[in-house]
Scaffold this active site. Structure first.
Site, PDB file in Angstrom:
ATOM      1  N   ALA A  65      40.768  47.413  38.877  1.00 12.40           N
ATOM      2  CA  ALA A  65      39.445  47.841  38.431  1.00 12.40           C
ATOM      3  C   ALA A  65      38.517  46.968  38.019  1.00 12.40           C
ATOM      4  CB  ALA A  65      39.806  48.805  37.237  1.00 12.40           C
ATOM      5  N   GLY A 109      44.490  48.667  39.628  1.00 13.92           N
ATOM      6  CA  GLY A 109      43.899  49.872  40.594  1.00 13.92           C
ATOM      7  C   GLY A 109      44.131  49.469  41.938  1.00 13.92           C
ATOM      8  N   GLU A 112      47.433  50.343  42.891  1.00 14.04           N
ATOM      9  CA  GLU A 112      47.731  51.839  42.480  1.00 14.04           C
ATOM     10  C   GLU A 112      47.120  52.465  43.752  1.00 14.04           C
ATOM     11  OE1 GLU A 112      45.884  51.411  38.595  1.00 14.04           O
ATOM     12  OE2 GLU A 112      47.667  52.915  37.900  1.00 14.04           O
ATOM     13  N   GLU A 132      47.627  45.133  33.765  1.00 12.30           N
ATOM     14  CA  GLU A 132      46.760  45.987  32.609  1.00 12.30           C
ATOM     15  C   GLU A 132      47.070  45.447  31.245  1.00 12.30           C
ATOM     16  OE1 GLU A 132      48.145  47.132  35.222  1.00 12.30           O
ATOM     17  OE2 GLU A 132      46.623  48.571  36.279  1.00 12.30           O
TER      18      GLU A 132
HETATM   19  N1  COA Z   1      37.222  42.711  37.801  1.00  8.74           N
HETATM   20  C1  COA Z   1      36.166  42.331  37.740  1.00  8.74           C
HETATM   21  N2  COA Z   1      36.063  40.948  38.522  1.00  8.74           N
HETATM   22  C2  COA Z   1      37.026  40.610  38.880  1.00  8.74           C
HETATM   23  C3  COA Z   1      38.445  41.307  38.679  1.00  8.74           C
HETATM   24  C4  COA Z   1      38.449  42.414  38.195  1.00  8.74           C
HETATM   25  N3  COA Z   1      39.622  43.036  38.415  1.00  8.74           N
HETATM   26  N4  COA Z   1      39.231  40.262  39.490  1.00  8.74           N
HETATM   27  C5  COA Z   1      38.486  39.235  39.988  1.00  8.74           C
HETATM   28  N5  COA Z   1      37.162  39.171  39.653  1.00  8.74           N
HETATM   29  C6  COA Z   1      36.116  38.419  39.843  1.00  8.74           C
HETATM   30  C7  COA Z   1      36.081  37.224  38.693  1.00  8.74           C
HETATM   31  O1  COA Z   1      35.626  37.363  37.564  1.00  8.74           O
HETATM   32  C8  COA Z   1      35.485  36.097  39.685  1.00  8.74           C
HETATM   33  O2  COA Z   1      33.878  36.357  39.431  1.00  8.74           O
HETATM   34  P1  COA Z   1      33.204  35.314  39.008  1.00  8.74           P
HETATM   35  O3  COA Z   1      33.063  34.278  40.322  1.00  8.74           O
HETATM   36  O4  COA Z   1      31.666  35.864  38.930  1.00  8.74           O
HETATM   37  O5  COA Z   1      33.203  34.572  37.968  1.00  8.74           O
HETATM   38  C9  COA Z   1      35.715  36.455  41.007  1.00  8.74           C
HETATM   39  O6  COA Z   1      36.187  37.652  41.222  1.00  8.74           O
HETATM   40  C10 COA Z   1      36.714  35.540  41.528  1.00  8.74           C
HETATM   41  O7  COA Z   1      38.141  35.559  40.695  1.00  8.74           O
HETATM   42  P2  COA Z   1      38.444  34.320  39.831  1.00  8.74           P
HETATM   43  O8  COA Z   1      39.060  34.805  38.693  1.00  8.74           O
HETATM   44  O9  COA Z   1      37.484  33.103  39.857  1.00  8.74           O
HETATM   45  O10 COA Z   1      39.605  33.911  41.083  1.00  8.74           O
HETATM   46  P3  COA Z   1      41.129  33.143  40.677  1.00  8.74           P
HETATM   47  O11 COA Z   1      41.808  32.971  42.231  1.00  8.74           O
HETATM   48  O12 COA Z   1      40.933  32.047  39.849  1.00  8.74           O
HETATM   49  O13 COA Z   1      42.060  34.347  40.150  1.00  8.74           O
HETATM   50  C11 COA Z   1      43.150  36.625  39.905  1.00  8.74           C
HETATM   51  C12 COA Z   1      42.460  35.439  40.721  1.00  8.74           C
HETATM   52  C13 COA Z   1      43.206  37.738  40.689  1.00  8.74           C
HETATM   53  C14 COA Z   1      44.361  35.962  39.218  1.00  8.74           C
HETATM   54  C15 COA Z   1      42.072  36.890  38.739  1.00  8.74           C
HETATM   55  O14 COA Z   1      40.756  37.023  39.284  1.00  8.74           O
HETATM   56  C16 COA Z   1      42.429  38.082  37.882  1.00  8.74           C
HETATM   57  O15 COA Z   1      43.438  37.834  37.006  1.00  8.74           O
HETATM   58  N6  COA Z   1      41.663  39.040  38.109  1.00  8.74           N
HETATM   59  C17 COA Z   1      42.012  40.299  37.381  1.00  8.74           C
HETATM   60  C18 COA Z   1      43.207  41.014  37.655  1.00  8.74           C
HETATM   61  C19 COA Z   1      43.431  42.142  36.903  1.00  8.74           C
HETATM   62  O16 COA Z   1      43.587  42.086  35.473  1.00  8.74           O
HETATM   63  N7  COA Z   1      43.313  43.478  37.292  1.00  8.74           N
HETATM   64  C20 COA Z   1      43.691  44.524  36.662  1.00  8.74           C
HETATM   65  C21 COA Z   1      42.245  45.278  36.263  1.00  8.74           C
HETATM   66  S1  COA Z   1      42.738  46.748  35.174  1.00  8.74           S
END
Ligand code: COA
Length: 258
Positions: A65, A109, A112, A132
């Site tokens: 999400a 999500g 999911e 989460e």
């Molecule tokens: N929601 C909103 N934005 C997200 C996102 C999410 N779930 N997952 C990634 N992004 C965004 C990042 O904020 C970043 O945006 P920016 O460039 O404007 O800062 C962009 O996508 C690229 O992600 P980034 O974190 O820079 O890549 P990474 O390779 O360093 O890390 C992840 C990848 C997947 C490990 C990391 O993005 C992450 O932990 N995301 C969240 C996952 C999560 O908790 N999902 C469950 C949500 S309920």
């Protein structure tokens, strides 16, 4: 025009691509609305026999999400955002087979949504998780219910309570995905599978999915009876007559969807 969900067609397969690559295809309200609209359109299209859901770019299927939408949001606003119909439930009950084609991050999500699909095909480089807990949240797209049904309660507990990510090989081992293929072959192998499924009678596919989905909710005795009724329902179709006659006549069947 949809901005965040792109629809493409290859033969009888529709490919719906979540397109927010700069945000790792995170699901926001716009994606949810546009995914529902895209699914409704391919549901109406008789030329579509199966659907593939994927994410744009190589880095992510869907990274969950959109966390940006959670900040400062009230419970009532969140409840509104989670109103029915929800993409997870639509995919699970969709009258055509839905296949998740997974590359890169498949989290929250995104995982999911993949779990709500009928079959999951993953690139060997894909990464899965329900992170989460790290946000002070729990899975809210069916994860606490669908994950244990797929992988068992203990593995689901491990993934949800730690938020740890696992690779594709481990996801296959515990039953979270059905097929793992080399990343370079993901599209070809998934579309080949989808095309083979879509070549069968759409009526029969619909009934087969309904019978299998019933196993998620019915006790075995009721499920067996329900299957018997659906099996007999197939005897009302021209496609059953065609399939049987084609076998007996040693020729390929020509399905009409009637
Ligand atoms: N929601 C909103 N934005 C997200 C996102 C999410 N779930 N997952 C990634 N992004 C965004 C990042 O904020 C970043 O945006 P920016 O460039 O404007 O800062 C962009 O996508 C690229 O992600 P980034 O974190 O820079 O890549 P990474 O390779 O360093 O890390 C992840 C990848 C997947 C490990 C990391 O993005 C992450 O932990 N995301 C969240 C996952 C999560 O908790 N999902 C469950 C949500 S309920």
């Amino acid at each position: 025009m949809s901005e965040t969900v792109l629809t493409a067609r290859e033969g009888r397969v529709a490919i719906l691509t979540v397109h927010r690559p700069d945000k790792l295809n995170a699901l926001n309200d716009q994606v949810r609305d546009e995914m529902l609209a895209a699914l409704a359109a391919v549901e109406r299209d008789d030329e579509v026999g199966a659907v593939v859901i994927t994410g744009a770019g190589e880095k992510a299927f869907i990274a969950g999400a959109d966390i940006g939408e959670f900040a400062g949001r009230s419970p009532f606003d969140q409840r509104h955002a989670m109103r029915s119909p929800r993409i997870f439930d639509v995919a699970a009950t969709f009258p055509k087979p839905v296949i998740a084609m997974i590359q890169g991050f498949c989290l929250g999500g995104g995982c999911e949504l993949a779990m709500s699909c009928d079959i999951r095909v993953a690139a060997d480089s894909a990464r899965f998780g329900q992170p989460e807990i790290k946000l002070g949240l729990i899975p809210g797209g069916g994860g606490t219910q669908r994950l244990p049904r797929l992988v068992g309660l203990g593995q689901a507990m491990r993934l949800v309570l730690t938020g740890d990510m696992i690779g594709a090989a481990e996801a296959r081992e515990i039953g979270l995905v059905d097929l793992v293929v080399p990343a370079a072959e993901l599209r070809e192998r998934t579309l080949e599978l989808a095309a083979r499924i879509a070549s069968f009678s759409p009526l029969t596919l619909q009934v087969a999915k309904e019978a299998l989905r019933a196993s998620e909710r019915l006790p075995i005795e009721e499920g067996i009876l329900y299957e018997r009724d659906l099996f007999c329902l197939c005897f009302s179709t021209e496609d059953k007559e065609e399939g049987v006659r084609a076998f007996l006549g040693k020729r390929p069947a020509a399905w009409t969807g009637r």
